[in-house]
Write a protein that holds these residues in place. Structure first.
Motif, PDB file in Angstrom:
ATOM      1  N   LYS A 105       0.826  -1.224   0.000  1.00  0.00           N
ATOM      2  CA  LYS A 105       0.000   0.000   0.000  1.00  0.00           C
ATOM      3  C   LYS A 105       0.846   1.252   0.000  1.00  0.00           C
ATOM      4  O   LYS A 105       0.475   2.269  -0.590  1.00  0.00           O
ATOM      5  CB  LYS A 105      -0.965   0.018   1.186  1.00  0.00           C
ATOM      6  CG  LYS A 105      -0.309  -0.022   2.557  1.00  0.00           C
ATOM      7  CD  LYS A 105      -0.222  -1.420   3.079  1.00  0.00           C
ATOM      8  CE  LYS A 105       0.703  -1.522   4.257  1.00  0.00           C
ATOM      9  NZ  LYS A 105       0.875  -2.904   4.721  1.00  0.00           N
ATOM     10  N   LEU A 158      -8.984  -0.022   8.834  1.00  0.00           N
ATOM     11  CA  LEU A 158      -8.026  -0.519   7.838  1.00  0.00           C
ATOM     12  C   LEU A 158      -6.715  -0.970   8.450  1.00  0.00           C
ATOM     13  O   LEU A 158      -5.806  -1.364   7.718  1.00  0.00           O
ATOM     14  CB  LEU A 158      -7.767   0.590   6.799  1.00  0.00           C
ATOM     15  CG  LEU A 158      -9.008   1.059   6.030  1.00  0.00           C
ATOM     16  CD1 LEU A 158      -8.718   2.347   5.270  1.00  0.00           C
ATOM     17  CD2 LEU A 158      -9.491  -0.025   5.090  1.00  0.00           C
ATOM     18  N   ASN A 159      -6.611  -0.906   9.765  1.00  0.00           N
ATOM     19  CA  ASN A 159      -5.362  -1.332  10.399  1.00  0.00           C
ATOM     20  C   ASN A 159      -5.665  -2.281  11.554  1.00  0.00           C
ATOM     21  O   ASN A 159      -6.241  -1.874  12.570  1.00  0.00           O
ATOM     22  CB  ASN A 159      -4.571  -0.112  10.887  1.00  0.00           C
ATOM     23  CG  ASN A 159      -3.213  -0.520  11.422  1.00  0.00           C
ATOM     24  OD1 ASN A 159      -3.061  -0.829  12.591  1.00  0.00           O
ATOM     25  ND2 ASN A 159      -2.220  -0.558  10.549  1.00  0.00           N
ATOM     26  N   GLY A 160      -5.272  -3.525  11.378  1.00  0.00           N
ATOM     27  CA  GLY A 160      -5.573  -4.557  12.363  1.00  0.00           C
ATOM     28  C   GLY A 160      -4.872  -4.324  13.689  1.00  0.00           C
ATOM     29  O   GLY A 160      -5.419  -4.624  14.758  1.00  0.00           O
ATOM     30  N   ASP A 196       1.741   1.981  11.984  1.00  0.00           N
ATOM     31  CA  ASP A 196       0.414   1.491  12.337  1.00  0.00           C
ATOM     32  C   ASP A 196      -0.279   2.440  13.311  1.00  0.00           C
ATOM     33  O   ASP A 196      -1.353   2.958  13.007  1.00  0.00           O
ATOM     34  CB  ASP A 196       0.517   0.088  12.962  1.00  0.00           C
ATOM     35  CG  ASP A 196       0.911  -0.967  11.938  1.00  0.00           C
ATOM     36  OD1 ASP A 196       0.439  -0.875  10.791  1.00  0.00           O
ATOM     37  OD2 ASP A 196       1.689  -1.858  12.279  1.00  0.00           O
ATOM     38  N   ASP A 201      -0.300   3.903   8.017  1.00  0.00           N
ATOM     39  CA  ASP A 201      -0.731   2.743   7.226  1.00  0.00           C
ATOM     40  C   ASP A 201      -2.197   2.914   6.791  1.00  0.00           C
ATOM     41  O   ASP A 201      -2.541   2.664   5.626  1.00  0.00           O
ATOM     42  CB  ASP A 201      -0.553   1.479   8.084  1.00  0.00           C
ATOM     43  CG  ASP A 201      -1.064   0.230   7.416  1.00  0.00           C
ATOM     44  OD1 ASP A 201      -0.375  -0.265   6.502  1.00  0.00           O
ATOM     45  OD2 ASP A 201      -2.149  -0.258   7.791  1.00  0.00           O
ATOM     46  N   LYS A 205      -3.860   3.391   2.833  1.00  0.00           N
ATOM     47  CA  LYS A 205      -4.992   2.617   2.298  1.00  0.00           C
ATOM     48  C   LYS A 205      -6.164   3.540   1.951  1.00  0.00           C
ATOM     49  O   LYS A 205      -6.805   3.377   0.910  1.00  0.00           O
ATOM     50  CB  LYS A 205      -5.405   1.562   3.321  1.00  0.00           C
ATOM     51  CG  LYS A 205      -4.299   0.506   3.553  1.00  0.00           C
ATOM     52  CD  LYS A 205      -4.535  -0.319   4.805  1.00  0.00           C
ATOM     53  CE  LYS A 205      -3.424  -1.346   5.005  1.00  0.00           C
ATOM     54  NZ  LYS A 205      -3.463  -1.989   6.320  1.00  0.00           N
ATOM     55  N   GLY A 305      -7.487  -8.341   7.597  1.00  0.00           N
ATOM     56  CA  GLY A 305      -6.760  -7.301   6.878  1.00  0.00           C
ATOM     57  C   GLY A 305      -5.274  -7.573   6.745  1.00  0.00           C
ATOM     58  O   GLY A 305      -4.542  -6.778   6.161  1.00  0.00           O
ATOM     59  N   ALA A 306      -4.821  -8.679   7.298  1.00  0.00           N
ATOM     60  CA  ALA A 306      -3.391  -8.988   7.256  1.00  0.00           C
ATOM     61  C   ALA A 306      -3.220 -10.493   7.437  1.00  0.00           C
ATOM     62  O   ALA A 306      -4.182 -11.234   7.581  1.00  0.00           O
ATOM     63  CB  ALA A 306      -2.661  -8.225   8.365  1.00  0.00           C
TER      64      ALA A 306
HETATM   65  N1  HSE Z   1       0.197  -3.544   9.532  1.00  0.00           N
HETATM   66  C1  HSE Z   1      -1.110  -3.719   8.976  1.00  0.00           C
HETATM   67  C2  HSE Z   1      -2.122  -3.912  10.086  1.00  0.00           C
HETATM   68  C3  HSE Z   1      -1.235  -4.913   8.063  1.00  0.00           C
HETATM   69  O1  HSE Z   1      -1.789  -3.927  11.261  1.00  0.00           O
HETATM   70  O2  HSE Z   1      -3.290  -4.022   9.744  1.00  0.00           O
HETATM   71  C4  HSE Z   1      -0.664  -4.692   6.719  1.00  0.00           C
HETATM   72  O3  HSE Z   1      -1.308  -3.663   6.033  1.00  0.00           O
END
Ligand code: HSE
Length: 446
Positions: A105, A158-160, A196, A201, A205, A305-306
Motif C-alpha cells: 500500500k 483498515l489497520n488490524g 500502524d 498505514d 490505504k 486485513g493482514a
Molecule cells: N500492519 C497492517 C495492520 C497490516 O496492522 O493491519 C498490513 O497492512
C-alpha cells in the motif's frame, strides 16, 4: 492450455503464502481459469530458510533483478514492502512488459501515479487488491461491484494492529502502552509500530480507496492523519458511557456541486462510532470497509486485513484476474479487457483538490482538564456559544488526586476551523490545562 508465468519478489510471510497457493491450489486455479498459473521464479535475500514448500521446478535466486527482467516471466509479484527498492523493481518489471501485482500500500499510495501511466504505456496491468484490507476483496467490490454508483462515502477500519489495541483496551480497561507492548510480544505489532499506531498505514490505504471511489488522483500526503497513541482507557470508558466505541477510521467523502465531485475529504483519526453500528462490532485485528453509493446505499466488507493466508488470497485473485485475459502468447491489447486499475479510465481520472482541514465538518468529543472551581464550565460553554458550537452531552469525572478534573463534551456538527479557534480561546482560560484531546464522531456509519 495457455499459461501465465509468475515471478515472485520476496519469500517472507506473504510471499510464502502466495507460493503456497500457487503450488497447492494449482488444480483449483486451472479449473477456475481454464489456463495454468505457473510459478517460474522467486527471489529472496535469504534462501536458506525452510518455508515448508516443495520449490522443485521453481528457479530460486537472491537477485530480484533476475526476475524483473527475465524473458520467461509474464507477471511479477512484488512482496518486499516499503517504498524502495520495491518501486524500482515494479517499474523495471513494467518497463520490461511484465504485469505487476503487489500487496504494497505504501508503494501504491506514494508512487501509484507514476506506475499507472507506465503500465498503460507498456500495455500491461497492475493489481493491488491486497494493499487495502488484506484478504477482503474491497477494491474489486468498489471498482466493479459498485461501478454504477456515485460513491457518497467510504469508511474503513483498515489497520488490524490499531483495532486489536483499541479492542483490548476496551475489553480489559488496559492502558495503551501496556496493550501495545503485549501486541508486540504476540507479534501483532511491529517493533517500531509508528506506521500502524500513528495512522500512516491507514492513510496509505484510505488514499487509494478515495481515489478509486471518486475518480481522483491519489494524494496520500494530503490525508489529515492522527493516530491512537493519545487515547486512554478513560476515554474509551467515557465514550462507552455516552453510547460510542472508539475506532481508528479512515473516512473519505466527496464535495462539489450538481453531482460533480470538486474536492475530496480524506481523514484518518480515532473516531467515536455508535455502539450499535456494524462498524463498532468489528473487533480484534479484523478490518472492515463501508462503501455507500447513491443507488446501492450502504455496503460493507469485513475480514482479515493482514496475515499470510488472507493477504496471499487477495494477491492470487489479482494474478488470476490478469491471467484470465492475458497469457504468455498474448499481446498488449489484452489488458483492455480488465477493469481499469483505479476504477475509471486513466484519461477520466481528475486531479481533484483535497478539502482543507479547516473546512471538515463533524461532531466532536473533547476532553478538557479543568480546575474544579465555580464558573469554569460556564466560561468554557460561553466560548463555545460565541463560536455557535452546540453541546450534545457533557460529563465531569470525580475529582482526582491532581487539582484538575477531566470534563468530557460532545458537540454537534461544526467545522474543524471553528472548533480549533474555540479551543485556542478555551486553553487560554486560567483554569483549563493546555492539553485538550479532540476526537471526532461519525454517526453516519452503518
Ligand atoms: N500492519 C497492517 C495492520 C497490516 O496492522 O493491519 C498490513 O497492512
Amino acid at each position: 492450455m495457455t499459461e501465465i508465468r509468475v515471478g515472485l519478489l520476496g519469500l517472507g510471510t506473504i510471499g510464502t503464502g502466495v507460493a503456497r497457493i500457487l503450488i497447492e491450489q494449482q488444480v483449483l486455479i486451472s479449473r477456475r481459469l481454464g489456463k495454468n498459473v505457473r510459478l517460474v521464479a522467486a527471489a529472496d535475500r535469504d534462501l536458506s530458510r525452510d518455508r515448508g514448500l516443495d520449490f522443485s521446478g521453481v528457479r530460486l535466486t537472491d537477485d530480484a533483478n533476475d526476475v524483473v527482467t527475465a524473458d520467461d516471466i509474464d507477471l511479477v509479484v512484488e512482496l518486499i514492502g516499503g517504498y524502495e527498492p520495491a518501486r524500482t523493481f515494479v517499474a523495471t518489471a513494467l518497463e520490461h512488459g511484465k504485469h505487476a501485482v503487489t500487496a504494497n500500500k505504501a508503494l501504491i499510495a506514494k508512487h501509484g501515479e507514476e506506475l499507472f501511466p507506465l503500465a498503460a504505456e507498456k500495455g500491461v496491468a497492475i493489481g493491488f487488491e491486497a494493499a487495502v484490507g488484506g484478504g477482503i476483496p474491497c477494491l474489486k467490490a468498489l471498482r466493479e461491484g459498485c461501478a454504477a454508483n456515485a460513491v457518497q462515502s467510504v469508511y474503513g477500519i483498515l489497520n488490524g494492529t490499531c483495532n486489536f489495541i483499541l479492542t483490548k483496551m476496551e475489553n480489559e480497561g488496559a492502558d495503551y502502552a501496556d496493550v501495545l507492548k503485549e501486541a508486540q510480544e504476540l507479534g501483532y505489532a511491529e517493533a517500531d509500530p509508528t506506521f500502524d499506531v500513528e495512522g500512516i498505514d491507514t492513510s496509505h490505504k484510505l488514499s487509494i480507496l478515495a481515489a478509486m471511489a471518486f475518480g481522483s488522483k491519489i494524494r496520500f500526503d494530503e490525508v489529515f492523519t492522527e493516530g491512537i497513541s493519545k487515547i486512554t482507557a478513560d476515554d474509551i470508558e467515557s465514550a462507552a458511557e455516552l453510547g460510542y466505541r472508539i475506532k481508528l477510521l479512515g473516512i473519505a467523502k466527496p464535495h462539489g456541486t450538481n453531482g460533480n465531485v470538486e474536492r475530496v475529504e480524506m481523514r484518518v483519526h480515532p473516531t467515536l462510532v455508535p455502539v450499535h453500528s456494524q462498524m463498532a462490532q468489528v473487533s480484534d485485528s479484523y478490518n472492515a470497509v463501508q462503501v455507500s453509493g447513491d443507488f446501492v446505499e450502504h455496503t460493507m466488507y469485513f475480514g482479515r486485513g493482514a496475515g499470510e493466508r488472507p493477504t496471499a488470497s487477495a494477491v492470487v485473485a489479482d494474478i488470476m484476474d490478469i491471467a484470465r485475459v492475458c497469457s504468455s502468447d498474448g499481446g498488449p491489447d489484452e489488458v483492455k479487457h480488465l477493469a481499469p486499475a483505479m476504477g475509471f479510465v486513466e484519461s477520466e481520472r481528475r486531479d481533484l483538490e483535497t478539502l482543507a482541514v479547516a473546512d471538515i465538518e463533524c461532531e466532536y468529543y473533547l476532553r478538557l482538564m479543568v480546575q474544579d472551581q465555580p464558573g469554569v464550565i460556564a466560561s468554557v460553554t460561553s466560548i463555545l456559544a460565541d463560536h455557535r458550537i452546540s453541546l450534545e452531552a457533557m460529563s465531569q469525572k470525580e475529582r482526582s488526586e491532581a487539582n484538575s478534573v477531566p470534563v468530557i463534551m460532545l458537540t454537534h456538527e461544526t467545522s474543524e476551523g471553528n472548533l480549533q479557534a474555540a479551543i485556542s480561546r478555551i486553553v487560554g482560560l486560567q483554569a483549563v490545562e493546555e492539553d485538550v484531546l479532540i476526537l471526532r464522531k461519525e454517526s453516519a456509519v452503518a
